[in-house]
Design a protein around this motif. Structure first.
Motif, PDB file in Angstrom:
ATOM      1  N   ALA A   1      40.791 -49.149 107.356  1.00  0.00           N
ATOM      2  CA  ALA A   1      42.029 -49.890 107.587  1.00  0.00           C
ATOM      3  C   ALA A   1      42.987 -49.717 106.415  1.00  0.00           C
ATOM      4  O   ALA A   1      44.196 -49.595 106.617  1.00  0.00           O
ATOM      5  CB  ALA A   1      41.729 -51.371 107.808  1.00  0.00           C
ATOM      6  N   ALA A   2      42.466 -49.700 105.205  1.00  0.00           N
ATOM      7  CA  ALA A   2      43.306 -49.546 104.014  1.00  0.00           C
ATOM      8  C   ALA A   2      43.349 -48.078 103.615  1.00  0.00           C
ATOM      9  O   ALA A   2      42.303 -47.455 103.411  1.00  0.00           O
ATOM     10  CB  ALA A   2      42.744 -50.378 102.871  1.00  0.00           C
ATOM     11  N   PRO A   3      44.531 -47.505 103.512  1.00  0.00           N
ATOM     12  CA  PRO A   3      44.625 -46.087 103.130  1.00  0.00           C
ATOM     13  C   PRO A   3      43.924 -45.776 101.808  1.00  0.00           C
ATOM     14  O   PRO A   3      43.343 -44.707 101.652  1.00  0.00           O
ATOM     15  CB  PRO A   3      46.134 -45.851 103.011  1.00  0.00           C
ATOM     16  CG  PRO A   3      46.756 -46.892 103.884  1.00  0.00           C
ATOM     17  CD  PRO A   3      45.842 -48.085 103.804  1.00  0.00           C
ATOM     18  N   SER A   4      43.934 -46.726 100.878  1.00  0.00           N
ATOM     19  CA  SER A   4      43.273 -46.483  99.590  1.00  0.00           C
ATOM     20  C   SER A   4      41.750 -46.387  99.732  1.00  0.00           C
ATOM     21  O   SER A   4      41.084 -45.829  98.872  1.00  0.00           O
ATOM     22  CB  SER A   4      43.636 -47.588  98.599  1.00  0.00           C
ATOM     23  OG  SER A   4      43.216 -48.846  99.106  1.00  0.00           O
ATOM     24  N   ALA A   5      41.212 -46.920 100.808  1.00  0.00           N
ATOM     25  CA  ALA A   5      39.766 -46.884 101.021  1.00  0.00           C
ATOM     26  C   ALA A   5      39.293 -45.528 101.533  1.00  0.00           C
ATOM     27  O   ALA A   5      38.106 -45.202 101.430  1.00  0.00           O
ATOM     28  CB  ALA A   5      39.346 -47.972 101.998  1.00  0.00           C
ATOM     29  N   ALA A   6      40.196 -44.723 102.081  1.00  0.00           N
ATOM     30  CA  ALA A   6      39.809 -43.431 102.646  1.00  0.00           C
ATOM     31  C   ALA A   6      39.174 -42.529 101.587  1.00  0.00           C
ATOM     32  O   ALA A   6      38.139 -41.906 101.831  1.00  0.00           O
ATOM     33  CB  ALA A   6      41.012 -42.752 103.293  1.00  0.00           C
ATOM     34  N   GLY A   7      39.772 -42.469 100.414  1.00  0.00           N
ATOM     35  CA  GLY A   7      39.212 -41.645  99.340  1.00  0.00           C
ATOM     36  C   GLY A   7      37.848 -42.137  98.907  1.00  0.00           C
ATOM     37  O   GLY A   7      36.947 -41.341  98.629  1.00  0.00           O
ATOM     38  N   ALA A   8      37.684 -43.460  98.860  1.00  0.00           N
ATOM     39  CA  ALA A   8      36.393 -44.031  98.489  1.00  0.00           C
ATOM     40  C   ALA A   8      35.330 -43.699  99.531  1.00  0.00           C
ATOM     41  O   ALA A   8      34.178 -43.414  99.184  1.00  0.00           O
ATOM     42  CB  ALA A   8      36.514 -45.541  98.307  1.00  0.00           C
ATOM     43  N   LEU A   9      35.708 -43.731 100.811  1.00  0.00           N
ATOM     44  CA  LEU A   9      34.757 -43.384 101.871  1.00  0.00           C
ATOM     45  C   LEU A   9      34.329 -41.928 101.755  1.00  0.00           C
ATOM     46  O   LEU A   9      33.138 -41.609 101.869  1.00  0.00           O
ATOM     47  CB  LEU A   9      35.365 -43.647 103.254  1.00  0.00           C
ATOM     48  CG  LEU A   9      34.495 -43.252 104.445  1.00  0.00           C
ATOM     49  CD1 LEU A   9      33.194 -44.050 104.456  1.00  0.00           C
ATOM     50  CD2 LEU A   9      35.248 -43.444 105.748  1.00  0.00           C
ATOM     51  N   ILE A  10      35.267 -41.042 101.500  1.00  0.00           N
ATOM     52  CA  ILE A  10      34.942 -39.628 101.349  1.00  0.00           C
ATOM     53  C   ILE A  10      34.039 -39.420 100.140  1.00  0.00           C
ATOM     54  O   ILE A  10      33.042 -38.688 100.214  1.00  0.00           O
ATOM     55  CB  ILE A  10      36.221 -38.773 101.257  1.00  0.00           C
ATOM     56  CG1 ILE A  10      36.944 -38.775 102.615  1.00  0.00           C
ATOM     57  CG2 ILE A  10      35.902 -37.341 100.825  1.00  0.00           C
ATOM     58  CD1 ILE A  10      38.320 -38.165 102.591  1.00  0.00           C
ATOM     59  N   ALA A  11      34.357 -40.068  99.024  1.00  0.00           N
ATOM     60  CA  ALA A  11      33.523 -39.944  97.822  1.00  0.00           C
ATOM     61  C   ALA A  11      32.110 -40.455  98.081  1.00  0.00           C
ATOM     62  O   ALA A  11      31.118 -39.838  97.653  1.00  0.00           O
ATOM     63  CB  ALA A  11      34.160 -40.704  96.658  1.00  0.00           C
ATOM     64  N   TYR A  12      31.998 -41.574  98.792  1.00  0.00           N
ATOM     65  CA  TYR A  12      30.693 -42.131  99.144  1.00  0.00           C
ATOM     66  C   TYR A  12      29.905 -41.143 100.015  1.00  0.00           C
ATOM     67  O   TYR A  12      28.726 -40.871  99.762  1.00  0.00           O
ATOM     68  CB  TYR A  12      30.866 -43.461  99.878  1.00  0.00           C
ATOM     69  CG  TYR A  12      29.600 -43.960 100.525  1.00  0.00           C
ATOM     70  CD1 TYR A  12      28.589 -44.533  99.763  1.00  0.00           C
ATOM     71  CD2 TYR A  12      29.410 -43.830 101.901  1.00  0.00           C
ATOM     72  CE1 TYR A  12      27.420 -44.976 100.350  1.00  0.00           C
ATOM     73  CE2 TYR A  12      28.240 -44.275 102.496  1.00  0.00           C
ATOM     74  CZ  TYR A  12      27.252 -44.840 101.724  1.00  0.00           C
ATOM     75  OH  TYR A  12      26.092 -45.266 102.316  1.00  0.00           O
TER      76      TYR A  12
END
Length: 116
Positions: free
Chosen positions: A35-46
C-alpha cells in the motif's frame, strides 16, 4: 515468474529475458502488493534476502537446477518442482545416513568404554 519457469506440463522455448526485466517485474509486483510506495523497496530487499538464504542453505538444489537448465534450456514448473523434491530427498537421505553412521560410532565407543 522467471522466464525459465512455466506452470505448464511441457517446456516452452523462450527468448532470453534480461535481469533488468526480472527487476522490473519485481518492482511492479511490489507496487501492487504494498500500500505504501516506500514499502515496495523493503519488500524487494526482504525477498532477495530470503531467496539468497534459501539458495545458500541448499546448494545441492541449486546445482541440480543449474544442471537441468544447462541440459534442457527451459524447465516447466512441474519439472522444477520435481528437481527440487529429488534434490531435497537426496540431501535428507545423505544427512540421515551420516547421522546413523555417527550414532554407530558413538555406540561402538560406548561399548569399548564399558569393557575397559
Amino acid at each position: 515468474m522467471p522466464h525459465f519457469i512455466r506452470s505448464t506440463t511441457r517446456p516452452r522455448r523462450c527468448s532470453t529475458i534480461s535481469a533488468e526485466h526480472d527487476q522490473a517485474e519485481a518492482r511492479a509486483f511490489a507496487a501492487i502488493a504494498c500500500a505504501a510506495p516506500s514499502a515496495a523497496g523493503a519488500l524487494i530487499a526482504y525477498a532477495e534476502a530470503e531467496a539468497e538464504a534459501m539458495l545458500r542453505a541448499h546448494p545441492i538444489v541449486v546445482t541440480a537446477l543449474v544442471d537441468a537448465i544447462v541440459e534442457k534450456g527451459t524447465l516447466s514448473g512441474i519439472e522444477v518442482d520435481g528437481i527440487i523434491m529429488q534434490a531435497m530427498a537426496a540431501e535428507g537421505l545423505a544427512l540421515e545416513r551420516q547421522r546413523r553412521a555417527d550414532w554407530t560410532r558413538v555406540e561402538q565407543s560406548a561399548a569399548r568404554f564399558v569393557r575397559s
